[in-house]
Scaffold this active site. Sequence first.
Site, short mmCIF file in Angstrom:
data_model
loop_
_atom_site.label_atom_id
_atom_site.label_comp_id
_atom_site.label_asym_id
_atom_site.label_seq_id
_atom_site.Cartn_x
_atom_site.Cartn_y
_atom_site.Cartn_z
N GLY A 89 0.75 -1.58 -0.19
CA GLY A 89 -0.14 -0.03 -0.38
C GLY A 89 0.76 1.03 -0.17
O GLY A 89 -0.17 2.53 -0.60
N ARG A 90 2.56 0.82 0.49
CA ARG A 90 2.85 2.49 0.25
C ARG A 90 4.32 1.96 -0.47
O ARG A 90 5.35 2.26 0.25
CB ARG A 90 2.69 2.61 1.45
CG ARG A 90 3.19 2.22 2.92
CD ARG A 90 4.13 2.84 4.04
NE ARG A 90 4.23 1.67 5.32
CZ ARG A 90 4.40 2.59 6.15
NH1 ARG A 90 5.06 3.72 6.14
NH2 ARG A 90 4.44 1.36 7.47
N LYS A 110 10.26 1.77 -0.17
CA LYS A 110 8.83 2.14 1.16
C LYS A 110 8.50 2.77 1.00
O LYS A 110 9.71 4.23 1.53
CB LYS A 110 9.56 1.45 1.85
CG LYS A 110 8.63 1.07 3.16
CD LYS A 110 8.84 -0.12 4.37
CE LYS A 110 7.88 0.38 5.33
NZ LYS A 110 8.20 -0.41 6.57
N GLY A 123 -0.10 5.86 1.25
CA GLY A 123 1.12 5.48 0.28
C GLY A 123 2.32 6.12 1.12
O GLY A 123 3.48 5.67 -0.31
N ARG A 180 5.75 -13.48 1.02
CA ARG A 180 5.78 -13.53 2.28
C ARG A 180 4.07 -15.00 3.10
O ARG A 180 3.57 -15.36 1.49
CB ARG A 180 4.74 -12.15 3.01
CG ARG A 180 5.18 -11.26 2.68
CD ARG A 180 4.24 -9.92 2.47
NE ARG A 180 4.71 -8.60 1.39
CZ ARG A 180 5.75 -7.74 2.05
NH1 ARG A 180 5.42 -7.51 3.92
NH2 ARG A 180 6.04 -6.41 1.53
N ASP A 249 1.81 -10.69 7.23
CA ASP A 249 2.05 -11.07 5.76
C ASP A 249 3.40 -10.01 6.13
O ASP A 249 4.41 -9.85 5.76
CB ASP A 249 1.23 -9.54 5.30
CG ASP A 249 0.84 -8.80 6.79
OD1 ASP A 249 0.10 -9.31 7.65
OD2 ASP A 249 0.70 -7.26 6.81
N ASN A 250 3.84 -10.83 7.58
CA ASN A 250 5.29 -9.85 8.04
C ASN A 250 6.05 -11.44 8.07
O ASN A 250 7.17 -10.70 8.76
CB ASN A 250 5.41 -9.08 9.55
CG ASN A 250 4.41 -6.92 9.05
OD1 ASN A 250 4.30 -7.68 7.61
ND2 ASN A 250 3.78 -6.69 9.86
P1 AMP Z 1 2.93 -2.56 7.69
O1 AMP Z 1 2.41 -2.10 9.12
O2 AMP Z 1 3.69 -2.44 7.16
O3 AMP Z 1 2.89 -4.17 7.83
O4 AMP Z 1 1.41 -2.65 7.01
C1 AMP Z 1 0.08 -3.31 6.66
C2 AMP Z 1 -0.41 -2.80 5.34
O5 AMP Z 1 -1.11 -1.75 5.43
C3 AMP Z 1 0.36 -2.98 4.08
O6 AMP Z 1 -0.75 -3.43 3.62
C4 AMP Z 1 1.27 -1.41 3.86
O7 AMP Z 1 1.28 -2.33 2.72
C5 AMP Z 1 0.26 -0.81 4.43
N1 AMP Z 1 0.13 0.67 4.61
C6 AMP Z 1 0.57 1.04 5.67
N2 AMP Z 1 0.66 2.37 5.85
C7 AMP Z 1 0.58 2.42 4.71
C8 AMP Z 1 0.23 3.83 4.58
N3 AMP Z 1 1.16 4.46 4.98
N4 AMP Z 1 -0.90 3.80 3.52
C9 AMP Z 1 -1.02 3.09 2.64
N5 AMP Z 1 -0.68 1.74 2.90
C10 AMP Z 1 -0.20 1.59 4.33
MG MG Z 2 4.21 -5.70 7.03
#
Ligand code: AMP
Ligand code: MG
Length: 482
Positions: A89-90, A110, A123, A180, A249-250
């Site tokens: 998502g980003r 990222k 994003g 993942r 997902d991580n």
């Molecule tokens: P994370 O907590 O970094 O593992 O992210 C979990 C999900 O949220 C993933 O799909 C990321 O791409 C999405 N995500 C996190 N931060 C953002 C953001 N600022 N904008 C869009 N998507 C995000």
């Molecule tokens: Mg993640």
Amino acid sequence: MTIGWCFDNTYSRLPEAFKENINPIPVKKPELIILNNDLAEKLNLNFSNLNDKEISELFAGNSLPPKSNSIAQAYAGHQFGHFTMLGDGRAVLIGEHLSKKKERYDIQFKGSGKTAFSRNGDGRAALGPMLREYIISEAMHNLAIPTTRSLAVVKTGEDVIRETSLPGAVLTRIASSHIRVGTFQYIAARQRKDELETLLDYVIHRHYPSIKNSKNRPLELLNIVLEKQINLVVNWMRVGFIHGVMNTDNMSISGETIDYGPCAFMNTYDPKTVFSSIDKMGRYAYCNQPIITKWNLSRFAECLIPLIDKNQEKAIQLATEIINSFEKKYEEKWLNMMRDKLGLFGTDEKDKFLILDLLTWMHQKKVDYTNTFCQLMNEKFKEDKNYEDQDFLNWKKRWNERLKTNNNTPEKYIKLMKTVNPLVVPRNHKVEEALEAAEKGNLKPVNLLLEILKKPYTKQKNIFDYQVPSPFNEEYQTFCGT
Ligand code: AMP
Ligand code: MG
């Protein structure tokens, strides 16, 4: 002289369902904050012919390298136990670069802007969390723990709005891949066996070619990923690393540590330590990490069921057998890791008690995890009355008795201990201090910290300041920074 890019973008050639074709969204005023020259060298990349502006434009995603092919990857995930469709998502994967040794690396930006998977997010990413990922992922690498790495951070010249307005940034993340458990969950949820088979073939070809002729490849993959993940979590336990957000997902199929959101290192030994502000129930506490690893592997196994056997019951039975091998394998590896930390060669059936008694003492006395092992290696970081405690001295007697059965010289066991017990880890307050200064434009503390963390097993000048346990251990909180 050219930079040395050598792209071969296999993931982007997978079926449409696996990704969205999308470029990073250009940013206003990119400014290079940090570039990892050691890593660039390992990748056989050379940026020395570019000026600062060109480097910044490159790592901000404003000017893409030739033959890159930018995509956002689709994936799903169990976040704190709840299943969600996610995806980059980003972030965007700009391609797979081959080093001269033909090692394949994902190059990911990222914080690169919105994608089809952004949901309500912007994003983007903020400078603090991106630099934090840079520092901790590089520290993990130097601690000899499998991890994604960080090649560069650039400021975007744009603000991102979180609780407050923060400087935006893009991190260049390097990974052996970004596949993942959640990638399998995404494809499995689509219920198309052909796509699942495509993903299985792809992963085996890319990561585990040794099992390509196995009789039951999905089962063998499950087994091999289980081994990788056990090795990884044993390493985390070794250095007191708390990932903080072990959602499926991580969890990388390659067995690398990925996603440095709310992670942190334990100071005082307490198995229940949690730093993440959103982990209210302690799901991802230090002591739960192996349990969650097994839980995540079970979700992985579920995805593979349709490929393991036509007979679903049989497939479940076969997968369950592998999942159930987790505890025994984990315990054995964990015990051996702890034996190494104590310099114990060979095995003795009482080792487990010796180890657990030390941990219990550390917990009761509230002593620092890292520094206790330094003390045992005679790398005292300072005088500490705790180590004059009678219970500790009694324990040490037992330890010394056990060391005698080593049939090894002190030089030998200390040498072993020094390979697994870091003298220094990224102390939470030192990381915060460095990030605060960086946000104000002073990168010196970040660079000093990175320098010290390059050799965590070696005594260095000026190391003392970095060995002091955090003064705010109990209250320390981390945030996802999204
Ligand atoms: P994370 O907590 O970094 O593992 O992210 C979990 C999900 O949220 C993933 O799909 C990321 O791409 C999405 N995500 C996190 N931060 C953002 C953001 N600022 N904008 C869009 N998507 C995000
Ligand atoms: Mg993640």
